[in-house]
Design an enzyme around this catalytic site. Structure first.
Site, PDB file in Angstrom:
ATOM      1  CB  SER A 143      -0.890   0.005   1.249  1.00  0.00           C
ATOM      2  OG  SER A 143      -1.524   1.259   1.425  1.00  0.00           O
ATOM      3  CE1 TYR A 156      -4.237  -1.831   5.130  1.00  0.00           C
ATOM      4  CE2 TYR A 156      -3.244   0.286   4.596  1.00  0.00           C
ATOM      5  CZ  TYR A 156      -3.839  -0.901   4.187  1.00  0.00           C
ATOM      6  OH  TYR A 156      -4.013  -1.145   2.857  1.00  0.00           O
TER       7      TYR A 156
END
Length: 269
Positions: A143, A156
């Site tokens: 990501s 995350y």
């Protein structure tokens, strides 16, 4: 070039979102077998029904990939049945979307396990076969959060930073040993799927179909690192050049990225 034709392709988190779209693209490109693993049995059944035209080329399994024993059993059964996996797309991911102090121990463990540890364990199980054959491709979906920090994404971000560091190190190891195994690391911005429902962003949020298409093409072209959109390519050099407070001001105040998770709701089942 990594050709999907006549290949055995395994995609985790493949029953929805970009994982599902990539699976359909792999079938359309002539994959001999498409294996989809996902924890959502209902979504798997729905996908199998929608793709009845794939016939025996489609294989689905409801599995918790964080259960290493279950993962080892599933890999053994898969290799017994299909003999090999040529292309592995480590796509499964989750996000809690809360301030760090609001995370439970289970939130932290689950995020790190799904987003980081499970893909390492799965790769560990399938890599020897690829190395023995002298070919294979592993695509790790990280990501843009693996390149930059953001409020309500602390764990995350940690999980995706781990993916990028591991994936790039793995690539170098495969190259140094001349194994023939290719590694592609992908770092997309927010994608318009249920996973990040409620996110508001000045930078356009990525749409699933074109994003999935770009990842598949990156695999076909043996891309080392794919960042989306192009603006994400500027993060490392700008972050390296600017003082931290200036960088925080640019990202947080000008681009308003630090406020993107304010109205986050996530996927509602």
């Amino acid at each position: 070039m990594s050709d999907f034709r006549n290949r055995v392709v395994l995609i985790t988190g493949g029953a929805s979102g970009i994982g599902k779209i990539m699976g359909r693209l792999a079938l359309d490109r002539g994959a001999a077998h498409l294996v989809i693993w996902d924890q959502d049995a209902t979504a798997l059944a729905r996908t199998a029904a929608q793709w009845a035209d794939a016939g025996p080329r489609l294989h689905t399994l409801a599995i918790d990939i964080t259960n290493t024993t279950m993962l080892e059993t599933a890999c053994h059964a898969l290799l017994q049945q299909l003999q090999r996996v040529d292309i592995l797309i480590n796509n499964a991911g989750i996000v809690a979307g809360k301030l760090f102090q609001d995370h439970t121990a289970a939130d932290i463990d689950r995020t790190m396990q799904v987003n980081s540890l499970a893909m390492m364990q799965l790769t560990r199980l399938l890599l020897p076969g690829m190395m023995a054959r002298g070919e294979g491709h592993i695509c790790n979906i990280a990501s843009a959060a693996g390149l930059i920090y953001n409020p309500k994404l602390s764990v995350y971000c940690a999980s995706k930073w781990a993916v990028i560091g591991w994936s790039e190190s793995l690539r170098l190891e495969m190259e140094m040993q001349r194994t023939g195994v290719r590694i592609t690391t992908v770092a997309p911005y927010y994608i318009n799927t249920g996973m990040f429902a409620g996110v508001r962003s000045l930078i356009p949020i990525l749409e699933p179909a074109p994003t999935a298409g770009r990842i598949i093409r990156a695999i076909e072209r043996n891309r080392i690192f794919l960042k989306m959109p192009g603006l994400v390519n500027l993060i490392p050099p700008v972050k390296g050049l600017l003082p931290i407070r200036w960088f925080d001001w640019l990202v947080g105040k000008v681009l308003r990225t630090h406020a993107t998770m304010t109205y986050f709701t996530g996927r509602r089942e």
